[in-house]
Design a protein around this motif. Structure first.
Motif: not given
Length: 553
Positions: A251-263
């Motif tokens: 589930r962290y992998s899913l969330y952290k794959s989001d480009e806005d969160l990574k930015a």
């Protein structure tokens, strides 16, 4: 957010210490059907949290990594005057349980420079990414210059990570003139896009406080829920509630794959604190939402805590020991601000009245009830007593100020918030007064709306002294688009005269603290179910140093 009700074990049930319960958990691994698939991985959560025997000496991976392993980005956190924690996780196949990395140890290089082009690298080193920690990397870089912006990156094989930007805190005795911070919370992936985080990434803040519900345990369907993907199909591994260590890691992998969160992570150092959904909705200490055996829930809690540490920029001091982790901690920004980051979930008493909205009563007002646990409460008061900061900022999770849901004398209150722990709140308020905390600013998540609240000595007496200020930062995505003026807006504003602002849109709070005042901006977006909405300032308030209370800016 509190549900309408819950199933609880009887209040008189006696719980064993966690170590005894964890022994029972090991015996249950083989016969709890939903745990058997990943029992071996989940059992790691009860180890001494060092790599398995032989792992340190195991040969590093020699096979070439053929796909970008930095799919989850980079992050930094908990800035000190001479140190910042740097994070990444290797996952060329982020939607596989092992991230596509297998079981080998991998050496990762890291670099820190004062320019984004790394023309002059000031610090460099290597760190091992172990399978036992899901190939996460935590580097506590020491020897940095206080009050300085740095750039960092990682490398393994031929692959170079995205560049992150971070900063150190000012020297402890520095008369720092100002600080800008962002506060966010509650980012249910299935409720919408992280447009809020994209705007926060572009905002000029020194540090971001994430106040909980970084992820949600609920199932995410193949279309990403309200995101309604048409160009990608999410795998079925996300379409179930998180229970095991593998579930939480994925589930962290899913969330952290989001480009806005990574930015957002790449742009600013984060200070993170969990709430309930990182484990399970509205759990209280070792008491789950639903009636399951204690060993089963503590197994789940240990898995959730382990995955949280693996995926956040946290130091070794926050590494869980089984189902326990010391997440409350203290940071400073020169003499301008002291940050007392609370954990209002791990040590609290069970919610009163079956966790339903309820007027205050003997059960909720029992003086023995606690939101923080005795040790954390004393730690907070001791920290205030020794504080030399102008602003004492308390980042925490659930609404601290009273919040009546009706104008009647016996109006119901939330039993999951501090209203359900009024004796605990009274002790904290009395402690703030006794220790002379004049400029007390509380940062809160959880409620999916923006509030600006005067903290009162006696919330039932509007004329009583104002002792601090509380702002709730609404949510990044949870609650979907929301509305500017919820249906109960007029009722809440009349029932709670200390409530100066109430807004139901998604967004974040930006606070600018200086030697004269704190300015609080409620930044909101029009929609999150469609990407790319612009950001606006819905309202701004000021609270003056030495003069608690909110006034419109």
């Amino acid at each position: 957010m509190a549900p309408t009700g819950r199933h609880r074990r009887p209040a008189e049930h006696a719980f064993s210490p966690h170590d005894a319960v964890m022994g029972a958990a090991a015996r249950h691994l083989a016969r709890r059907r939903f745990l058997t698939v990943t029992a071996a991985a989940a059992a790691l959560a009860f180890s001494t949290n060092i790599p398995a025997r032989g792992a340190v000496a195991a040969p590093e991976r020699t096979a070439r990594i053929t796909k970008d392993p930095f799919t989850l980005g980079v992050a930094s956190g908990d800035p000190l005057p001479d140190s910042v924690l740097l994070w990444t996780r290797l996952a060329p196949e982020p939607f596989l349980e092992d991230g596509g990395m297998g079981t080998e140890r991998v050496t990762v290089e890291w670099e820190v420079a004062v320019d984004e082009y790394f023309a002059a690298v000031l610090f460099r080193g290597t760190a091992d990414a172990h399978a036992e920690y899901n190939h996460s990397v935590h580097v506590d870089v020491k020897g940095l210059t206080p009050g300085t912006v740095y750039y960092y990156r990682f490398r393994t094989g031929a692959w170079i990570s995205p560049t992150g930007r971070t900063r150190t805190a000012p020297p402890a005795d520095d008369e720092t003139a100002s600080l800008k911070l962002g506060a966010v919370a509650c980012q249910a992936y299935q409720d919408g896009y992280y447009t809020v985080l994209r705007h926060l990434a572009q905002d000029d803040v020194d540090v971001v406080f994430h106040l909980g519900d970084y992820l949600y345990e609920y199932a995410v369907n193949s279309a990403g829920g309200e995101r309604r993907y048409t160009d990608i199909v999410l795998p079925d591994v996300f379409n179930r509630e998180t229970m095991t260590l593998a579930d939480y890691r994925l589930r962290y992998s899913l969330y952290k794959s989001d480009e806005d969160l990574k930015a957002a992570h790449a742009a600013h150092p984060f200070v993170v604190a969990w709430d309930d959904h990182e484990t399970e909705n509205n759990y209280a200490d070792d008491i789950p939402e639903n009636a399951v055996p204690p060993e089963e829930f503590l197994l789940r809690r240990a898995a959730a805590y382990r995955a949280y540490w693996e995926n956040q920029p946290l130091r070794a001091a926050q590494l869980p020991q089984g189902p326990d982790a010391r997440l409350y901690r203290r940071l400073h920004w020169g003499t301008l601000a002291q940050f007392d980051i609370l954990d209002t979930r791990q040590y609290r008493s069970d919610q009163a009245y079956d966790d339903r909205p309820h007027p205050p009563g003997p059960e909720s007002d029992d003086p023995a009830r606690t939101m923080t646990g005795a040790a954390q409460e004393q730690w907070l008061l001791d920290g205030w007593l020794s504080s030399t900061a102008l602003w004492n900022v308390m980042p925490q999770q659930v609404c601290f100020s009273q919040r009546k849901f009706d104008v009647t004398a016996d109006a119901p209150l939330s039993m999951d918030a501090w209203d359900g722990y009024r004796a605990s709140r009274a002790r904290v308020v009395a402690g703030a007064q006794a220790t002379g905390v004049e400029n007390w600013l509380i940062l809160t998540g959880d409620v999916h709306v923006g509030y600006a609240l005067d903290v009162k000595e006696d919330f039932d007496d509007p004329e009583s002294a104002t002792v601090g200020t509380e702002v709730t930062c609404t949510s990044v995505a949870s609650g979907r688009d929301g509305v500017e003026q919820p249906a109960n807006w007029d009722l809440y504003m009349r029932a709670n005269p200390h409530m100066k602002f109430y807004n139901g849109k998604r967004g974040y709070v930006r606070a600018e603290l200086d030697r004269e005042a704190a300015r609080l901006d409620f930044r909101t977006v029009s929609a999150v179910t469609t990407p790319g909405a612009p950001v606006t300032t819905a309202a701004s308030f000021v609270t003056e140093a030495g003069n608690p209370g909110l006034t419109p800016a």
